[in-house]
Each structure stands twice: as C-alpha cells, then as structure tokens.
Design an enzyme around this catalytic site. Sequence first.
Site, mmCIF file in Angstrom:
data_model
loop_
_atom_site.group_PDB
_atom_site.id
_atom_site.type_symbol
_atom_site.label_atom_id
_atom_site.label_comp_id
_atom_site.label_asym_id
_atom_site.label_seq_id
_atom_site.Cartn_x
_atom_site.Cartn_y
_atom_site.Cartn_z
ATOM 1 N N ARG A 175 0.840 -1.206 0.000
ATOM 2 C CA ARG A 175 0.000 0.000 0.000
ATOM 3 C C ARG A 175 0.876 1.257 0.000
ATOM 4 N NH1 ARG A 175 -0.405 4.654 2.696
ATOM 5 N NH2 ARG A 175 0.021 3.560 4.639
ATOM 6 N N HIS A 226 5.075 4.479 12.690
ATOM 7 C CA HIS A 226 5.137 4.424 11.226
ATOM 8 C C HIS A 226 6.166 5.459 10.775
ATOM 9 C CE1 HIS A 226 2.968 3.981 7.216
ATOM 10 N NE2 HIS A 226 3.519 5.175 7.031
ATOM 11 N N CYS A 278 4.328 9.311 0.207
ATOM 12 C CA CYS A 278 2.934 9.747 0.107
ATOM 13 C C CYS A 278 2.838 10.739 -1.039
ATOM 14 C CB CYS A 278 2.463 10.387 1.412
ATOM 15 S SG CYS A 278 0.783 11.051 1.276
ATOM 16 N N ASN A 308 9.407 4.049 3.531
ATOM 17 C CA ASN A 308 9.236 3.676 4.930
ATOM 18 C C ASN A 308 10.494 2.995 5.456
ATOM 19 O OD1 ASN A 308 6.361 3.439 3.640
ATOM 20 N ND2 ASN A 308 6.033 3.577 5.847
HETATM 21 P P1 HMG Z 1 -13.299 14.516 -2.360
HETATM 22 O O1 HMG Z 1 -12.980 14.991 -3.718
HETATM 23 O O2 HMG Z 1 -13.570 15.532 -1.284
HETATM 24 O O3 HMG Z 1 -14.492 13.469 -2.439
HETATM 25 O O4 HMG Z 1 -12.094 13.576 -1.907
HETATM 26 P P2 HMG Z 1 -16.034 13.686 -2.252
HETATM 27 O O5 HMG Z 1 -16.435 13.097 -0.954
HETATM 28 O O6 HMG Z 1 -16.380 15.134 -2.501
HETATM 29 O O7 HMG Z 1 -16.628 12.819 -3.449
HETATM 30 C C1 HMG Z 1 -16.417 13.200 -4.809
HETATM 31 C C2 HMG Z 1 -16.666 12.026 -5.738
HETATM 32 O O8 HMG Z 1 -15.692 11.021 -5.512
HETATM 33 C C3 HMG Z 1 -18.019 11.338 -5.554
HETATM 34 O O9 HMG Z 1 -18.433 10.891 -6.843
HETATM 35 C C4 HMG Z 1 -17.700 10.142 -4.723
HETATM 36 O O10 HMG Z 1 -18.575 9.047 -4.911
HETATM 37 C C5 HMG Z 1 -16.312 9.771 -5.241
HETATM 38 P P3 HMG Z 1 -19.645 11.638 -7.605
HETATM 39 O O11 HMG Z 1 -20.798 11.513 -6.663
HETATM 40 O O12 HMG Z 1 -19.153 13.050 -7.746
HETATM 41 O O13 HMG Z 1 -19.724 10.852 -8.855
HETATM 42 N N1 HMG Z 1 -15.576 9.106 -4.179
HETATM 43 C C6 HMG Z 1 -15.012 7.892 -4.256
HETATM 44 N N2 HMG Z 1 -14.917 6.986 -5.242
HETATM 45 C C7 HMG Z 1 -14.277 5.824 -4.967
HETATM 46 N N3 HMG Z 1 -13.734 5.548 -3.759
HETATM 47 C C8 HMG Z 1 -13.792 6.426 -2.753
HETATM 48 C C9 HMG Z 1 -14.441 7.659 -2.994
HETATM 49 N N4 HMG Z 1 -14.656 8.725 -2.209
HETATM 50 C C10 HMG Z 1 -15.351 9.604 -2.939
HETATM 51 N N5 HMG Z 1 -13.268 6.137 -1.551
HETATM 52 C C11 HMG Z 1 -11.237 11.755 -0.591
HETATM 53 C C12 HMG Z 1 -12.044 13.036 -0.594
HETATM 54 C C13 HMG Z 1 -11.001 11.340 0.842
HETATM 55 C C14 HMG Z 1 -12.029 10.666 -1.317
HETATM 56 C C15 HMG Z 1 -9.896 12.001 -1.329
HETATM 57 O O14 HMG Z 1 -9.278 13.095 -0.737
HETATM 58 C C16 HMG Z 1 -8.967 10.824 -1.296
HETATM 59 O O15 HMG Z 1 -9.216 9.798 -1.911
HETATM 60 N N6 HMG Z 1 -7.820 10.940 -0.566
HETATM 61 C C17 HMG Z 1 -6.878 9.857 -0.404
HETATM 62 C C18 HMG Z 1 -5.462 10.353 -0.437
HETATM 63 C C19 HMG Z 1 -4.524 9.197 -0.169
HETATM 64 O O16 HMG Z 1 -4.840 8.052 -0.409
HETATM 65 N N7 HMG Z 1 -3.307 9.502 0.334
HETATM 66 C C20 HMG Z 1 -2.326 8.505 0.618
HETATM 67 C C21 HMG Z 1 -2.652 7.687 1.830
HETATM 68 S S1 HMG Z 1 -2.258 8.519 3.356
HETATM 69 C C22 HMG Z 1 -0.573 8.148 3.647
HETATM 70 O O17 HMG Z 1 0.084 7.645 2.779
HETATM 71 C C23 HMG Z 1 0.012 8.387 5.012
HETATM 72 C C24 HMG Z 1 0.175 7.088 5.822
HETATM 73 O O18 HMG Z 1 1.057 6.185 5.177
HETATM 74 C C25 HMG Z 1 0.727 7.405 7.211
HETATM 75 C C26 HMG Z 1 1.929 8.337 7.198
HETATM 76 O O19 HMG Z 1 2.931 8.054 6.493
HETATM 77 O O20 HMG Z 1 1.852 9.334 7.930
HETATM 78 C C27 HMG Z 1 -1.167 6.379 6.017
HETATM 79 MG MG MG Z 2 3.219 6.362 5.220
#
Ligand code: HMG
Ligand code: MG
Length: 298
Positions: free
Chosen positions: A14, A207, A240, A249
């Site tokens: 992931r 993490h 990220c 990581n």
């Molecule tokens: P948004 O644009 O605000 O979404 O994004 P929304 O709620 O306004 O929805 C807009 C449209 O997207 C809608 O469709 C939803 O259905 C669709 P419409 O009605 O317009 O046709 N939609 C989705 N479709 C599929 N799957 C979904 C989904 N959600 C909404 N889950 C959102 C908000 C949270 C979805 C977006 O910001 C996002 O996906 N962010 C993820 C970013 C990410 O993955 N970052 C990396 C992971 S975090 C990380 O790596 C850190 C970590 O490792 C720890 C560390 O290192 O600190 C964990």
């Molecule tokens: Mg991370």
Amino acid sequence: GLPERVTIYEVGARDGLQNEKNVVPVEVKVEFLDRLAGAGLAVLEATSFVHPKWVPQLADAADLLDRLDRRDGVDYPVLVPNERGLDRALDAGVQHIAIFASATETFARKNLNRTLDEQFAMFSPVVKRARGEGLRVRAYVSMAFGDPWEGAVAPAQVAAVGRRLIDMGCWQFSLGDTIGTGTPGHAEAVIDACVAAGLPVDVLAVHFHDTYGQALANTLAALRRGVTTVDASAGGLGGCPYAESATGNLATEDLVWMLDGLGIAHGADLDKLVETSTWMAERLGRPSPSRVVRALAG
Ligand code: HMG
Ligand code: MG
C-alpha cells in the site's frame, strides 16, 4: 526494557506502491503480497479504497483482492477514507480497515480535502458502520512529527487527534512520521504525550519514513517506551503522493535485522524477505534503498 515480541505491520503493497510513478501490474501486486505472506509476515496492508483519481496506483484495489489468495492467519487491512471507500471494501470482503487522519490542518486539506475537524465527521460514520459489520478499524495520525507546510507539530496536538480516533472506536493508531523528520527524542515526546492524554501504550503503533535516516533509531526509542507494533515496508518502498518530501518507509529487512540482534521475536524470515525485495526491485527497475537488502542480496 524492550518487548519480547513485536508485530510487524507490513505496508509495502500500500504505502510502497501508492507512490510509484508507474502503476504496478495487478499480477505483480498479487505475487508481492503472496511472497510477503510466504516470508512469515502476518499483517499485510494490501491496498487502499481511496478515490481512484487521487491515487491511480491503487485503483485496482477490488481486482487485487479478488485475485489474491487470502491465507488463514494473515490479516489484510486496507485504507478507507470515507463511506464510499467502506462500501467498496465491504464488497471486497475485507475484515480490517484503516482510516487515516492528519494531525495538521494543511495536510488534512491536501490529503483528504477536509479541514482538521471535518476529517472526523468523515471518519465517524465509517468507524461506526465498520464496527457494526464486525470489522476491526485501525487509524493513522499522519504528520505526527513534522509537516512540510506547518513545521514541527506539537506532541499534544498529535495525542489529541489520536484520542479522538480511539474514542471513536479504533483499536489502534499509528504515529505517522510522513516526511521522516522525527528523531528519537521527538519519538519519545510524542509517545509520552499520548500516554499523558490517558492512552495506554498498547494502542500505539509507529510508522516511520526513512527520509532522514532516522527510522530505525526512532523505532528503537519507541520499543523502549513499550510500543510493540511497528509499521515497515519490504525493501523500504514508500512515500505519500500528497507529501512531496516523503520517501520510503522503514525497510522491513532493516527492522528485522535489528530485532534479531536484540533477540525480539517477530516471525519473519529475513532471507525470504530479501529475496522478495530483490525480486520487486527488478520489477520496479531500481535497487532497493534498504541497507540490509543490499548487504544480503546475493
Ligand atoms: P473529495 O474529492 O472531497 O471526495 O475527496 P467527495 O467526498 O467530494 O466525493 C467526490 C466524488 O468522488 C463522488 O463521486 C464520490 O462518490 C467519489 P460523484 O458523486 O461526484 O460521482 N468518491 C469515491 N470513489 C471511490 N472511492 C472512494 C471515494 N470517495 C469519494 N473512496 C477523498 C475526498 C477522501 C475521497 C480524497 O481526498 C482521497 O481519496 N484521498 C486519499 C489520499 C490518499 O490516499 N493519500 C495517501 C494515503 S495517506 C498516507 O500515505 C500516510 C500514511 O502512510 C501514514 C503516514 O505516512 O503518515 C497512512
Ligand atoms: Mg506512510
């Protein structure tokens, strides 16, 4: 003292693959996860049910879980940010999800398109419904050390976010040093702030990203504070896409080498891990950044 046993929470498939420039073919992801299970890792974060436009690298989440031969005794958590993600995860038959909160306002906006407060409103129904369906819910607190836009983050702020996630029904939260700027004294301060906020140390995981070469030192500091779950990524893959300065990581192999030296049990087979990361490095077309992989690869 040090713990007798540590749970390695493997995030390579992931956190590692979400940050690759090119989308890794789904068959390669399946084989990667299968090899990691074969190397004795019992917790494999498999993918994310986030918006496919936000993280195209993991848009194949449903297909991946469909193809994967999920083994007994292996836990395959997935990231879920919102109810739409939960629907997709439930369809895929997952039993363990992880929500991911930000400790800072700016990163909540950049990573989740929400304010710091709005992120909880997004997570709350996810946790409630997931728990109702019998799922376990882990959490992350990202930017728990430094934030590229806001600088050093106050440990009390991190603890307050973690507290809300545990109160919401998460069983654990992982302190994310997303950009890898933390140092061991800082790791102790963040853990101490969590304990001071009334959180038992066994709800904490760590993490660390290894951007500044501090991940292993920080991990040792956390183990000395009683933390027993450590996130790591095979071969040191990771980053990220919404935090430019983030690199890989803590490498699982580097962690395993240290745990072996300390006599701490973990259940992983180092040779098989090195073999897997060497194989993956060939698929990705560049050598693993892990020092242990480089030292041991034949
Ligand atoms: P948004 O644009 O605000 O979404 O994004 P929304 O709620 O306004 O929805 C807009 C449209 O997207 C809608 O469709 C939803 O259905 C669709 P419409 O009605 O317009 O046709 N939609 C989705 N479709 C599929 N799957 C979904 C989904 N959600 C909404 N889950 C959102 C908000 C949270 C979805 C977006 O910001 C996002 O996906 N962010 C993820 C970013 C990410 O993955 N970052 C990396 C992971 S975090 C990380 O790596 C850190 C970590 O490792 C720890 C560390 O290192 O600190 C964990
Ligand atoms: Mg991370």
